[in-house]
Motif scaffolding. Structure first.
Motif, PDB file in Angstrom:
ATOM      1  N   SER A  44       0.839  -1.202   0.000  1.00 42.80           N
ATOM      2  CA  SER A  44       0.000   0.000   0.000  1.00 42.80           C
ATOM      3  C   SER A  44       0.870   1.246   0.000  1.00 42.80           C
ATOM      4  O   SER A  44       2.010   1.225   0.465  1.00 42.80           O
ATOM      5  CB  SER A  44      -0.929   0.012   1.211  1.00 42.80           C
ATOM      6  N   SER A  45       0.300   2.329  -0.516  1.00 41.48           N
ATOM      7  CA  SER A  45       1.060   3.570  -0.660  1.00 41.48           C
ATOM      8  C   SER A  45       0.762   4.538   0.475  1.00 41.48           C
ATOM      9  O   SER A  45      -0.329   4.537   1.047  1.00 41.48           O
ATOM     10  CB  SER A  45       0.719   4.232  -1.995  1.00 41.48           C
ATOM     11  N   THR A  57       4.535   8.864  -1.686  1.00 38.35           N
ATOM     12  CA  THR A  57       4.662  10.142  -2.384  1.00 38.35           C
ATOM     13  C   THR A  57       4.973  11.179  -1.324  1.00 38.35           C
ATOM     14  O   THR A  57       4.406  11.146  -0.229  1.00 38.35           O
ATOM     15  CB  THR A  57       3.358  10.513  -3.120  1.00 38.35           C
ATOM     16  N   PHE A  70      -3.814  12.194  -7.135  1.00 36.30           N
ATOM     17  CA  PHE A  70      -3.696  10.741  -7.230  1.00 36.30           C
ATOM     18  C   PHE A  70      -3.253  10.144  -5.902  1.00 36.30           C
ATOM     19  O   PHE A  70      -3.798   9.126  -5.444  1.00 36.30           O
ATOM     20  CB  PHE A  70      -2.711  10.355  -8.328  1.00 36.30           C
ATOM     21  N   ALA A  71      -2.260  10.771  -5.262  1.00 37.36           N
ATOM     22  CA  ALA A  71      -1.746  10.249  -3.992  1.00 37.36           C
ATOM     23  C   ALA A  71      -2.800  10.317  -2.888  1.00 37.36           C
ATOM     24  O   ALA A  71      -2.919   9.399  -2.069  1.00 37.36           O
ATOM     25  CB  ALA A  71      -0.497  11.016  -3.575  1.00 37.36           C
ATOM     26  N   LEU A  91      -5.995  10.082  -3.215  1.00 35.83           N
ATOM     27  CA  LEU A  91      -7.025   9.071  -3.455  1.00 35.83           C
ATOM     28  C   LEU A  91      -6.485   7.653  -3.336  1.00 35.83           C
ATOM     29  O   LEU A  91      -7.244   6.720  -3.026  1.00 35.83           O
ATOM     30  CB  LEU A  91      -7.622   9.263  -4.853  1.00 35.83           C
ATOM     31  N   ASP A  92      -5.194   7.476  -3.557  1.00 29.37           N
ATOM     32  CA  ASP A  92      -4.589   6.140  -3.580  1.00 29.37           C
ATOM     33  C   ASP A  92      -4.022   5.714  -2.231  1.00 29.37           C
ATOM     34  O   ASP A  92      -3.966   4.516  -1.934  1.00 29.37           O
ATOM     35  CB  ASP A  92      -3.483   6.108  -4.641  1.00 29.37           C
ATOM     36  N   ALA A  93      -3.606   6.664  -1.416  1.00 32.21           N
ATOM     37  CA  ALA A  93      -2.885   6.349  -0.175  1.00 32.21           C
ATOM     38  C   ALA A  93      -3.776   5.642   0.840  1.00 32.21           C
ATOM     39  O   ALA A  93      -4.952   5.945   0.973  1.00 32.21           O
ATOM     40  CB  ALA A  93      -2.309   7.621   0.426  1.00 32.21           C
ATOM     41  N   LYS A  94      -3.166   4.710   1.553  1.00 37.12           N
ATOM     42  CA  LYS A  94      -3.833   4.077   2.693  1.00 37.12           C
ATOM     43  C   LYS A  94      -3.474   4.791   3.999  1.00 37.12           C
ATOM     44  O   LYS A  94      -4.193   4.697   4.981  1.00 37.12           O
ATOM     45  CB  LYS A  94      -3.428   2.605   2.782  1.00 37.12           C
ATOM     46  N   ASN A  96     -11.728   9.223  -0.014  1.00 32.93           N
ATOM     47  CA  ASN A  96     -10.891   8.050   0.264  1.00 32.93           C
ATOM     48  C   ASN A  96     -11.252   7.538   1.658  1.00 32.93           C
ATOM     49  O   ASN A  96     -10.499   7.730   2.613  1.00 32.93           O
ATOM     50  CB  ASN A  96      -9.406   8.438   0.168  1.00 32.93           C
TER      51      ASN A  96
END
Length: 315
Positions: free
Chosen positions: A20-21, A45, A113-114, A116-119, A176
């Motif tokens: 996960s990011s 990121t 993007f980060a 929405l993507d990050a956990k 998110n």
């Protein structure tokens, strides 16, 4: 005899891992932690708009990114031959207006993007002091060496900081829902504001952060500030400027963060990655020797075996 107060840490959930990011936003101390992620190949990121010291600057860019409000020429200013944005760090400035505009919008896209993507999103707050541009009547992320008379310096109230941090949390969480937001206060001492003024600033940040954490289940606090102020509590853990934590202090904070927030499986992988990267950085005393060729062959075999077993990890 006990000579130091200590802070205990227990594993938190959901933990950070190599699947996960994470996103780092905020002051330069966030960069110190991001560098550890980079070394151990944890996806991340870090600060697409450069270092951000105060919460209103972070709030403004988070909102702009999630609303997809692109930068236009009206958002840029010019000093001598340099184009810049008061919303961004000087690293995004330049002499070509279109390049600066393109770079700003690229950073905006990366940030969205980060987010929405990050956990996990780690937000490090540096100061409660903020500069308001008088003509624009808005707070800025960076003064870009403009004359002092252009701004009014203000100490953000606890209430204003709490509102800003709550808004940041809500903006991110709405789009998110699974994300966990980790707030921390930077131990870097902003003594150019004054010793007493720095203490007031950190106190405002701490009080506001804990209000937000207490009210939101997926908001958390990591005590980086307390680790320096209370556990280490010695100038030998600072650099020569007596302001920034030195490498030993950063390593200690990282070890505590790892204990609390990095999954056990990833901690074990990090030991292997650390050994591989140390070998990759090895410099032979006699390049081209049999020993050197044998070392490189074995290292390549180890790397290929690791990549075959963990194709999702870039090393």
């Amino acid at each position: 005899m006990k000579r130091s107060t200590t802070i205990s840490f227990t594993p938190q959930s959901p933990a950070i891992d190599h699947h996960s990011s994470s996103l780092f936003l905020g002051s330069c101390f966030a960069i110190n932690m991001a560098e550890k992620f980079d070394f151990f190949s944890l996806p991340y990121t870090s600060n697409p708009f450069g270092v951000l010291f105060q919460p209103l600057a972070i709030e403004s860019l988070v909102k702009r990114a999630l609303d997809q409000q692109v930068f236009t020429e009206a958002d840029l200013d010019q000093r001598d031959d340099i184009w810049f944005s008061f919303n961004a760090h000087t690293s995004l400035s330049g002499v070509d207006k279109q390049t600066v505009l393109d770079g700003s919008n690229s950073a905006l896209s990366d940030l969205r993007f980060a987010l929405l993507d990050a956990k996990h999103i780690i937000i490090t707050l540096g100061t409660a002091w903020a500069y308001k541009h008088l003509e624009r009547n808005q707070f800025v992320a960076n003064c870009h060496k403009q004359p002092g008379g252009v701004f009014n310096k203000e100490l953000l109230s606890i209430q204003n900081i709490e509102r800003s941090l709550s808004h940041i949390y809500e903006l991110i969480h709405d789009q998110n829902p699974e994300v966990n937001v980790l707030f921390t206060v930077s131990p870097v001492r902003h003594i150019k504001d004054g010793i007493v003024e720095n203490s007031r600033s950190k106190a405002h940040l701490l009080a506001a952060v804990h209000q937000v954490v207490d009210e939101n289940e997926q908001a958390h606090y990591f005590p980086a500030y307390e680790l320096l102020m209370d556990e280490l509590r010695d100038y030998r853990y600072y650099g020569s400027d007596l302001i920034h934590p030195d490498a030993q202090a950063i390593f200690h904070v990282w070890e505590c963060f790892k204990t609390a927030w990095v999954a056990r499986e990833s901690q074990e992988l990090m030991e292997t990655i650390g050994g591989l990267k140390a070998a990759m950085n090895h410099r032979s005393q006699i390049p081209g020797s049999n020993a050197d060729r044998d070392f490189k062959r074995k290292l390549q075999e180890r790397l290929e075996a690791f990549r075959a077993k963990h194709p999702h990890i870039s090393i």
